[in-house]
Design an enzyme around this catalytic site. Structure first.
Site, short mmCIF file in Angstrom:
data_model
loop_
_atom_site.label_atom_id
_atom_site.label_comp_id
_atom_site.label_asym_id
_atom_site.label_seq_id
_atom_site.Cartn_x
_atom_site.Cartn_y
_atom_site.Cartn_z
N GLU A 97 28.34 -7.34 -35.81
CA GLU A 97 28.65 -7.00 -34.43
C GLU A 97 28.76 -8.26 -33.55
OE1 GLU A 97 26.88 -2.57 -33.88
OE2 GLU A 97 25.41 -4.16 -33.83
N CYS A 110 28.19 -13.01 -27.35
CA CYS A 110 27.01 -13.10 -28.21
C CYS A 110 27.48 -12.90 -29.64
CB CYS A 110 26.00 -12.03 -27.78
SG CYS A 110 24.55 -11.99 -28.84
N CYS A 117 19.83 -9.87 -41.86
CA CYS A 117 18.94 -10.98 -41.52
C CYS A 117 17.77 -10.99 -42.48
CB CYS A 117 18.44 -10.80 -40.08
SG CYS A 117 17.64 -12.26 -39.38
N CYS A 121 11.68 -9.72 -38.15
CA CYS A 121 10.84 -9.72 -36.94
C CYS A 121 10.52 -8.25 -36.61
CB CYS A 121 11.57 -10.39 -35.77
SG CYS A 121 11.93 -12.12 -36.12
N CYS A 124 12.63 -6.21 -33.98
CA CYS A 124 14.09 -6.38 -33.98
C CYS A 124 14.76 -5.41 -34.94
CB CYS A 124 14.45 -7.82 -34.36
SG CYS A 124 16.22 -8.12 -34.38
N GLY A 172 21.46 -12.16 -37.36
CA GLY A 172 21.23 -13.27 -38.28
C GLY A 172 20.50 -14.43 -37.66
N GLU A 173 20.11 -15.36 -38.51
CA GLU A 173 19.44 -16.58 -38.06
C GLU A 173 20.42 -17.74 -38.23
OE1 GLU A 173 16.71 -17.82 -36.50
OE2 GLU A 173 17.70 -19.72 -36.96
N SER A 204 20.26 -19.80 -30.57
CA SER A 204 18.89 -19.27 -30.57
C SER A 204 18.35 -19.24 -32.00
CB SER A 204 18.89 -17.85 -29.99
OG SER A 204 17.59 -17.32 -30.04
N LEU A 227 10.06 -17.34 -29.12
CA LEU A 227 8.62 -17.62 -29.25
C LEU A 227 7.83 -16.31 -29.40
CD1 LEU A 227 6.61 -19.94 -29.36
CD2 LEU A 227 6.39 -19.79 -26.88
N HIS A 228 7.84 -15.50 -28.37
CA HIS A 228 7.31 -14.12 -28.41
C HIS A 228 5.80 -13.95 -28.55
CE1 HIS A 228 11.47 -13.09 -28.47
NE2 HIS A 228 11.66 -13.28 -29.75
N CYS A 346 19.77 -7.12 -26.70
CA CYS A 346 19.06 -8.00 -27.64
C CYS A 346 18.27 -7.17 -28.64
CB CYS A 346 18.03 -8.87 -26.92
SG CYS A 346 18.68 -9.94 -25.68
#
Ligand code: SAH
Length: 364
Positions: A97, A110, A117, A121, A124, A172-173, A204, A227-228, A346
């Site tokens: 997407e 974005c 991924c 997390c 997510c 994804g990262e 990010s 960070l979170h 997000c």
């Protein structure tokens, strides 16, 4: 599909040098690469026939050997707030997407870097989908080309663009697919093409510490860090990559981020999870942790998805959290969720690879 089609080499996603080398294979001199580049990335040509500054026989010759690919639009959804989400299907049927988020006088695309991924997390949605594969440089660049087509931003406008910014914040990262991401961003930054400046690109990461320095040195784009949480104990649970690269190492990499001066402040993303990481004590600990790093905070209200084990913090908790961070001298805008009605906010992206998986299973 027509056999000759599949053999044609895709020119999208090649660096300028690679493009020149490809054209040289069929005997074309270097200046032709400049022309073709201009047509693909400045004018948005999807076909060699459009390249009217080239003689007809040359266009035909190019079309025999090469392709200018675009991902296919499998689905497009428009949010009531103007956000638009595409589900793009790539040549092998895999999907990812891309989301366009309009602001008053500009807008950000974005973009995704992977199908699925590996990070898992806890909050997510993409994290519940396993990694299928990396996207190629062509597929990453292709996301921008599709968006430019949709909004008619060809030739590349010099100013007043809708598609003015890029955030590598989709599925994804990006730092687990660094080479392709770096290549794609370098292509998109090129001044004689799509020409999005590095100051308008934010990458990010959940914290792939060994790669952070390269982002600063090679790409020099803006960095955002997910960070979170302010303790390793909690971050290990929320962002499991923390078990490999704990908070202290992550922040050391941020402190060393090349050019992390005021102009290129690092953004720390912090998802607001009710009763989990949103207390005033968390806010104070956060401020202590990032002391000395030129930074701003991006407080993201948790976006729900089916089956998610969290709730979004209350407005009062978010406001109190933001006030503490603000008072310590950091800008801490609370991100207004965009595109929630189409699951484009997000952490809500999850390609219909679910469907892919089901059909793959059915095929076995
Ligand atoms: N893998 C990269 C790129 C994803 S960016 C990274 O982790 O940074 C997407 C951002 O949205 C990250 O900060 C992510 O942590 C955050 N996010 C994920 N799920 C979310 C959710 N449900 N609500 C709000 N933000 C979320």
């Amino acid at each position: 599909m027509d056999g000759t089609l599949t053999e044609r080499r895709d020119l999208v996603g090649l660096t300028r040098a690679e493009l020149a080398a490809e054209l040289a294979r069929i005997g074309l001199p270097a200046f032709r690469a400049g022309q073709v580049w201009h047509w693909i990335y400045h004018r948005g040509a999807r076909d060699f026939e459009e390249m009217t500054t080239l003689a007809k026989p040359l266009r035909a010759e190019l079309a025999r050997s090469f392709a200018i690919s675009r991902p296919n639009e499998a689905q497009r959804q428009d949010s009531a707030d103007g956000t638009r989400k595409w589900l793009l299907r790539f040549a092998d049927g895999r999907e990812a997407e891309t989301v366009y988020i309009p602001e008053e006088d500009r807008g950000a695309l974005c973009m995704s870097s992977q199908v699925g991924c590996v990070l898992t997390c806890a909050f997510c949605h993409t994290g519940t989908q396993r990694l299928v594969r990396n996207l190629t440089a062509s597929e990453i660049v292709g996301q921008m080309l599709v968006a430019r087509d949709a909004y008619g931003e060809w030739p590349s406008p010099r100013e007043a663009r809708m598609l003015s910014n890029i955030v590598m914040m989709g599925m994804g990262e990006p730092l687990y697919n660094y080479d392709n991401v770096a290549k794609a961003l370098t292509i998109l930054m090129d001044n004689e093409g799509v020409a999005i400046s590095r100051r308008r690109i934010t990458l990010s990461t959940a914290g792939v510490v060994p790669m952070i320095e390269r982002v600063g040195e090679e790409l020099r784009v803006k960095l955002a860090v997910s960070l979170h949480a302010v303790t390793d104990e909690l971050r290990d649970e929320l962002v499991p990559i923390n078990r490999k690269y704990p908070i202290a190492e992550l922040l050391a990499a941020c402190r060393a981020y090349p050019g992390a001066k005021n102009a290129r402040r690092i953004t720390f993303e912090y998802v607001m999870l009710k009763g989990v990481n949103d207390s005033p004590a968390d806010a104070r600990a956060l401020v202590r942790l990032i002391a000395g790093i030129p930074a701003k905070l991006n407080l993201i209200p948790f976006n729900p998805w089916p089956g998610a084990p969290f709730e979004c913090s209350t407005d009062a908790a978010i406001a109190a959290f933001a006030a503490i961070v603000n008072k310590a001298g950091y800008s801490a805008p609370v991100r207004t969720p965009r595109g929630r009605d189409i699951m484009a906010a997000c952490g809500q992206l999850r390609s219909a690879s679910e469907r892919m998986r089901t059909s793959a299973a059915a095929a076995v």
